[in-house]
Write a protein that holds these residues in place. Structure first.
Motif, PDB file in Angstrom:
ATOM      1  N   VAL A 198       0.848  -1.199   0.000  1.00  0.00           N
ATOM      2  CA  VAL A 198       0.000   0.000   0.000  1.00  0.00           C
ATOM      3  C   VAL A 198       0.883   1.249   0.000  1.00  0.00           C
ATOM      4  CG1 VAL A 198      -1.867   1.214   1.163  1.00  0.00           C
ATOM      5  CG2 VAL A 198      -1.733  -1.240   1.341  1.00  0.00           C
ATOM      6  N   ILE A 199       1.931   1.220   0.817  1.00  0.00           N
ATOM      7  CA  ILE A 199       2.817   2.392   0.926  1.00  0.00           C
ATOM      8  C   ILE A 199       3.509   2.645  -0.417  1.00  0.00           C
ATOM      9  CG2 ILE A 199       4.854   3.318   2.091  1.00  0.00           C
ATOM     10  CD1 ILE A 199       4.025   1.660   4.553  1.00  0.00           C
ATOM     11  N   VAL A 225      -7.782   4.996   6.464  1.00  0.00           N
ATOM     12  CA  VAL A 225      -8.455   3.934   5.717  1.00  0.00           C
ATOM     13  C   VAL A 225      -7.443   3.022   5.027  1.00  0.00           C
ATOM     14  CG1 VAL A 225      -9.963   3.459   3.771  1.00  0.00           C
ATOM     15  CG2 VAL A 225     -10.556   5.247   5.389  1.00  0.00           C
ATOM     16  N   ASP A 226      -6.411   3.607   4.437  1.00  0.00           N
ATOM     17  CA  ASP A 226      -5.459   2.784   3.690  1.00  0.00           C
ATOM     18  C   ASP A 226      -4.452   2.071   4.577  1.00  0.00           C
ATOM     19  OD1 ASP A 226      -4.741   4.229   0.415  1.00  0.00           O
ATOM     20  OD2 ASP A 226      -6.574   3.445   1.295  1.00  0.00           O
ATOM     21  N   HIS A 227      -3.911   2.796   5.542  1.00  0.00           N
ATOM     22  CA  HIS A 227      -2.730   2.278   6.236  1.00  0.00           C
ATOM     23  C   HIS A 227      -3.040   1.675   7.584  1.00  0.00           C
ATOM     24  CE1 HIS A 227      -0.308   3.828   3.004  1.00  0.00           C
ATOM     25  NE2 HIS A 227      -1.097   4.867   3.025  1.00  0.00           N
ATOM     26  N   ILE A 228      -4.262   1.802   8.033  1.00  0.00           N
ATOM     27  CA  ILE A 228      -4.641   1.100   9.249  1.00  0.00           C
ATOM     28  C   ILE A 228      -5.747   0.107   8.905  1.00  0.00           C
ATOM     29  CG2 ILE A 228      -5.441   1.310  11.604  1.00  0.00           C
ATOM     30  CD1 ILE A 228      -4.287   4.068  11.739  1.00  0.00           C
ATOM     31  N   HIS A 229      -6.881   0.623   8.472  1.00  0.00           N
ATOM     32  CA  HIS A 229      -8.004  -0.251   8.109  1.00  0.00           C
ATOM     33  C   HIS A 229      -7.585  -1.223   7.006  1.00  0.00           C
ATOM     34  CE1 HIS A 229     -12.340  -1.105   7.566  1.00  0.00           C
ATOM     35  NE2 HIS A 229     -12.060  -1.171   6.292  1.00  0.00           N
ATOM     36  N   PHE A 230      -6.883  -0.749   6.063  1.00  0.00           N
ATOM     37  CA  PHE A 230      -6.286  -1.465   4.933  1.00  0.00           C
ATOM     38  C   PHE A 230      -7.117  -1.423   3.658  1.00  0.00           C
ATOM     39  CE2 PHE A 230      -2.767  -3.886   3.468  1.00  0.00           C
ATOM     40  CZ  PHE A 230      -3.245  -4.475   2.305  1.00  0.00           C
ATOM     41  N   GLN A 231      -6.651  -0.578   2.740  1.00  0.00           N
ATOM     42  CA  GLN A 231      -7.185  -0.616   1.371  1.00  0.00           C
ATOM     43  C   GLN A 231      -6.143   0.012   0.454  1.00  0.00           C
ATOM     44  OE1 GLN A 231     -11.151   1.090   0.854  1.00  0.00           O
ATOM     45  NE2 GLN A 231     -11.958  -0.984   0.900  1.00  0.00           N
ATOM     46  N   TYR A 232      -6.490   0.096  -0.849  1.00  0.00           N
ATOM     47  CA  TYR A 232      -5.569   0.689  -1.816  1.00  0.00           C
ATOM     48  C   TYR A 232      -6.131   1.992  -2.379  1.00  0.00           C
ATOM     49  CZ  TYR A 232      -2.815  -3.617  -1.839  1.00  0.00           C
ATOM     50  OH  TYR A 232      -2.026  -4.684  -1.482  1.00  0.00           O
ATOM     51  N   ASN A 233      -6.801   2.768  -1.560  1.00  0.00           N
ATOM     52  CA  ASN A 233      -7.429   3.981  -2.071  1.00  0.00           C
ATOM     53  C   ASN A 233      -6.428   5.013  -2.557  1.00  0.00           C
ATOM     54  OD1 ASN A 233     -10.298   3.498  -1.574  1.00  0.00           O
ATOM     55  ND2 ASN A 233      -9.627   3.326   0.538  1.00  0.00           N
ATOM     56  N   GLY A 234      -5.255   5.069  -1.929  1.00  0.00           N
ATOM     57  CA  GLY A 234      -4.253   6.039  -2.374  1.00  0.00           C
ATOM     58  C   GLY A 234      -3.898   5.810  -3.830  1.00  0.00           C
ATOM     59  N   PHE A 235      -3.661   4.546  -4.151  1.00  0.00           N
ATOM     60  CA  PHE A 235      -3.338   4.142  -5.520  1.00  0.00           C
ATOM     61  C   PHE A 235      -4.464   4.565  -6.463  1.00  0.00           C
ATOM     62  CE2 PHE A 235      -1.788   1.625  -8.907  1.00  0.00           C
ATOM     63  CZ  PHE A 235      -2.781   0.785  -9.359  1.00  0.00           C
TER      64      PHE A 235
END
Lengths: 503, 481
Positions: A105-106, A153-163
């Motif tokens: 994700v990062i 949402v992305d880095h704790i909950h976990f998703q790829y929204n940043g991308f």
């Protein structure tokens, strides 16, 4: 400070990337297992089985381009821990798996970083040398790169929204830079990565048709039918078709049943502050909820027993009605790329408020692009502050574990302090950003937060009404979101006519 | 942007970094029968809450001193008691006498981590903020940058929020002392430092500079008259503070003696584990431990450490390098004054601070803190270099070697810096990834501590040169450093 004209952007990007690494060991939602499962499916199974595989309850329900993306990731995942790529290894979460997924994700956020940089290039810098911290581009970079919602949402909950948001913002930036074919291409990619962005497709469709396919306007701003360019329309069509072919090629027959959740309930599993949440909550005064029904995460159907149940058709009609004025406005009186951006925001908010099966995370589709307008206009900055604060606060229930409470509070404080002080400094010459009533509403959010996070868990109602804080949060935030929606509408419809751009 | 908002954002970022590290493992997690420092702190809560104060430092049936017996001065014990009181209201099982040994749970970990954060928020962080805003030169942006880098120092974050300790309390009190002295509030400063000493005895590393500075100030003001009055006031304050902290133990001499015996374990030997000081490093070449007897170890250390009266970094480094029974965590005592030098000597300060973090790598690996170590080190290095323009400070003028410049002009300073960082990175990777050969099981910890030792020695020499090459007028300003 060492900051020279260009080095602050990489510093912000490096800083936020390191910050994200602190959350590697934090709470992960079921979305973590969802993506691990998709890595396994795309890696271990033939393409024909991807959309049929249901060993795990988390079946593949994103468009095919995302599946190809997961396949690409799985090639790297192999080197971390090959066991995560076994479909039978449900809920497999070895340290190497967690490390890989979090790092993926990062690393894929680099798309978002690039898009943020492009958006910063589109922002007008006022003349005169200014302190770096007061430049609109710097403020926008922080509002985007360090956005609370994305971090949580992305880095704790976990998703790829940043991308994914990288593609959206890049597309918007290209339109602002008048590179419409590139913008269309990027949006076509985005739609094939995650179909939630259909929310904003009407804005794209109408804008490109009206302002790109019709190359010129009449002097009064109305459409000049004779300037229609079939070549441009064909180019757009070719782009969309080829991207869809690339994505769907092998799947045309397979996907139809799975993709759209019209079989699932209108009531979101979660706490999205939509109109239906308001309806649902009045209903819940009458009846108590069965336990674990609303935030289980799995898509289920809910029927209201007292108020009329909401069907997919009704939500579709409501949504279309809510976005019709915005879409009509950019057809009848286009305001160039800025008008398109406003229309995009209104489509996003309209679908969020009236749409079917909306997740609370979808509020980010409105918050992120609004940042671009906020650094340039005082009125938009005021709307931004309300929408962002309520929208971000509505994400709080996503992180319900005690260990993450300090993180979400501190991150929220950080972002809120920055957004308020930076935007106030940017627009200081033009008066205050918020009306006193708006300030009172936002302060009320603090009271709601304390009540839900601190007072309620220690109160006697915790056992009987476990979802009360969730409902209170959603209803209160829904008011803010509706208000922002109406103000954005006002700013679009009442805007003085500008000379439409020649594209 | 206004200073208050920049300061708030930096402090909030520092809190996120700390809490992010605290999500990871702690020392001795899941490792019976002894566990680690986390269990030690929990056990002290158990002992102080359940037993009468007279039994805290004694070996009794209820208090087995071999199982993490209290070995810090009374203020630590009182702090443990307060934490235990709160723990008992949340969940009595956490501090139940005997039964709570080795107690581990997610909620308990959350509670323990929270106690560290609360102590930091009350003592250490405000001291850093005030020091950087009021006792540092430069524009407000420069001050905020220094404050941010100071708060990001990885060593303290990793030890307090990872390994698990309360160094922020003692270092915070010491910093309050420095702050007070810098503002001319000598009596308050001596009280603060006395509190620091009564929290952790290792603060003695800083005692000589405090003592010398205050004595020097009294002499300068005139030993007949105001100077004497000041001396008396300081003396009374220090004695009163000590008396207040030791009050319950002063009823009987045996009580006080037992506490002293516990906090100064002279019997434990020259050094334990692998630590980056002279004796341990020398031990790889000559087995000092076996050649000299216990008493002569102690005398040797004392003789080497005492001459460093002034410069705080030099003093604490000297004690670290040559003292008795030094733990690798004691480098934090030298790190605090080094943080104070981030404004004047950014390159050397950050170099030393990074080396000090690196020196504790074997400890971090044992505790499962590799990822936080990497992230905090990268963050600290990056932001110190970016915000403080540290790499621009390598000219002879900036390094302040003064008259001694001729001795060192041939040293390729920037190359040395890059080589040293590369060496630290390389050794970090090797220690984390490679398996040592069976006949040299401690190869990597020894390499790490020797490399760190060389860094510390180099820094020690450099800071001594800086101190002795400064003109006298600057020296008097710098005494409080």
């Amino acid at each position: 400070m060492a900051a020279d004209s260009c080095s602050w952007f990489p510093a912000l990007a490096v800083g936020v990337s390191l910050l994200k690494c602190f959350f590697i060991s934090a709470y992960r939602s079921t979305d973590f297992e969802v993506h691990r499962n998709w890595l396994a499916i795309t890696h271990s199974l033939p393409v024909s089985r991807w959309y049929y595989e249901n060993t795990s309850e988390w079946t593949l329900d994103y468009p095919p381009l995302f599946a190809w993306f997961e396949l690409g990731l799985s090639q790297v995942a192999r080197r971390f821990d090959a066991n995560m790529l076994q479909v039978e290894n449900l809920n497999y979460a070895s340290p190497a798996t967690v490390l890989f997924q979090r790092l993926s994700v990062i690393v894929t956020d680099v798309v978002f970083i690039y898009a943020a940089r492009e958006c910063c290039r589109c922002v007008r810098e006022p003349k005169g040398s200014r302190d770096v911290l007061s430049r609109p581009s710097f403020v926008l970079a922080v509002l985007l790169l360090w956005n609370f919602g994305l971090l949580v949402v992305d880095h704790i909950h976990f998703q790829y929204n940043g991308f994914l948001f990288g593609f959206l913002l890049l597309s918007v930036a290209k339109h602002l830079q008048s590179q419409h074919l590139q913008g269309a291409l990027l949006f076509a990619f985005l739609l094939n990565l995650k179909h939630i962005y259909l929310y904003v497709a009407p804005a794209y469709g109408v804008y490109l048709l009206r302002s790109y396919c019709f190359a010129q306007d009449n002097k009064d701003g109305s459409v000049r039918w004779s300037s229609f360019s079939p070549l441009r329309l064909l180019a757009l069509g070719a782009i969309v078709t080829s991207v869809c072919a690339l994505s769907f090629g092998p799947f045309i027959a397979m996907v139809r049943g799975r993709e759209f959740f019209f079989c699932s309930g209108a009531a979101p599993s979660g706490s999205a502050p939509s109109v239906y949440r308001v309806i649902k909550n009045t209903h819940h005064d009458v009846e108590e909820l069965p336990p674990a029904s609303m935030t289980g995460g799995l898509v289920q159907e809910f029927e209201h027993s007292v108020l009329p149940s909401v069907t997919p058709a009704v939500t579709l009609v409501c949504t279309l009605l809510s976005i019709l004025p915005a879409v009509a406005s950019i057809w009848l009186r286009p305001h160039g790329a800025q008008g398109f951006l406003r229309c995009l925001l209104l489509c996003a908010l309209g679908c969020f408020m009236f749409g079917w099966h909306v997740h609370e995370k979808a509020i980010l589709i409105a918050i992120l692009p609004l940042s671009i307008l906020a650094v340039e206009s005082r009125e938009d900055a005021g709307i931004f502050l309300i929408l962002t604060t309520t929208g971000h606060y509505s994400l709080f229930p996503l992180l319900f574990t005690p260990a993450e409470l300090p993180i979400k509070v501190v991150l929220m404080l950080m972002f809120t302090i920055f957004s308020f002080t930076a935007l106030r400094k940017l627009h200081s010459a033009q008066g205050s950003l918020l009306h006193p009533l708006e300030v009172i509403y936002l302060l009320g959010l603090v009271a709601v937060a304390i009540a839900c996070e601190v007072v309620f868990p220690l109160s006697p109602w915790q056992q009987r009404l476990p979802f009360l804080p969730l409902l209170v949060t959603s209803v209160y935030c829904a008011m803010g979101v509706c208000y922002a929606f109406l103000r954005l509408y006002a700013s679009l419809l009442l805007r003085r006519e500008e000379k439409p751009k020649q594209l | 942007m206004q200073t208050w908002s920049l300061v708030s954002i930096c402090v909030l970022l520092a809190i996120i970094a700390r809490w992010g590290v605290s999500l990871n493992s702690y020392s001795g997690a899941g490792k019976p029968p002894m566990f680690g420092d986390y269990e030690a702190q929990r056990h002290w809560q158990e002992v102080t809450y359940n037993l009468p104060i007279q039994e805290w430092y004694f070996n009794t049936t209820n208090n087995d001193l071999n199982y993490w017996g209290l070995d810090y001065p009374p203020l630590t014990a009182y702090h443990s008691w307060i934490c235990a009181y709160i723990a008992k209201t949340i969940n009595p099982e956490w501090v139940e006498l005997h039964k709570s040994r080795g107690y581990e749970s997610t909620q308990h970990k959350l509670f323990m981590r929270m106690t560290v954060l609360v102590a930091d928020l009350l003592i250490y962080i405000p001291a850093v903020v005030l020091y950087c805003l009021y006792l540092t030169d430069g524009s407000s942006k420069k001050k905020v940058s220094i404050m941010f880098c100071f708060l990001l120092y990885p060593g303290l974050i990793l030890i307090d929020y990872g390994h698990f300790q309360y160094n922020g309390v003692s270092l915070g009190f010491a910093l309050w002392g420095i702050l007070a002295l810098g503002l001319g509030w000598d009596v308050l400063g001596s009280m603060a430092f006395s509190l620091a000493l009564n929290y952790k005895q290792m603060e003695l590393y800083h005692a000589l500079p405090f003592f010398c500075y205050l004595l020097g100030k009294c002499i300068k003001t005139g030993l007949i008259g105001r100077g004497l009055f000041l001396l008396v006031r300081i003396g009374v304050t220090v004695l009163a503070t000590f008396a207040l902290c030791w009050l319950p133990f002063l009823a009987e001499p045996s009580q006080a003696m037992q506490v002293v015996r516990r906090i100064f374990p002279v019997a434990r030997g020259l050094f334990e584990d692998k630590v980056a000081n002279t004796w341990c490093s020398l031990n790889t070449l000559i087995k000092i431990k076996s050649i000299l007897s216990g008493d002569s170890h102690f005398t040797l250390c004392f003789l080497f450490s005492v001459p460093q009266c002034h410069f705080k970094v030099n003093s604490s480094l000297a004690f670290f390098l040559f003292s008795f029974q030094v733990h690798e965590k004691s480098i934090l005592l030298a790190a605090l004054p080094a943080c104070l030098l981030l404004n004047d000597l950014p390159l050397m300060a950050l170099w030393f601070l990074q080396a000090s973090t690196f020196s504790m790598l074997p400890l971090f690996l044992k505790d499962g803190l590799l990822v936080p170590y990497i992230v905090t080190s990268l963050g600290f290095l990056f932001f110190s270099i970016y915000l403080l323009s540290a790499l621009d400070h390598c000219s002879e003028d900036k390094l302040r070697l003064g008259a001694y410049n001729k001795l060192f002009y041939w040293l390729p300073k920037m190359d040395l810096f890059y080589i040293s960082i590369a060496a630290m990175v390389g050794l970090s990777i090797a220690t984390a990834v490679l398996i040592p050969p069976p006949h040299l099981p401690d190869l990597f910890p020894v390499l790490v501590s020797t490399t760190a030792f060389l860094h510390f020695l180099g820094t020690f020499i450099h800071f001594n040169v800086v101190q002795f090459s400064e003109p006298p007028s600057r020296k008097s300003q710098k005494k409080s450093n």
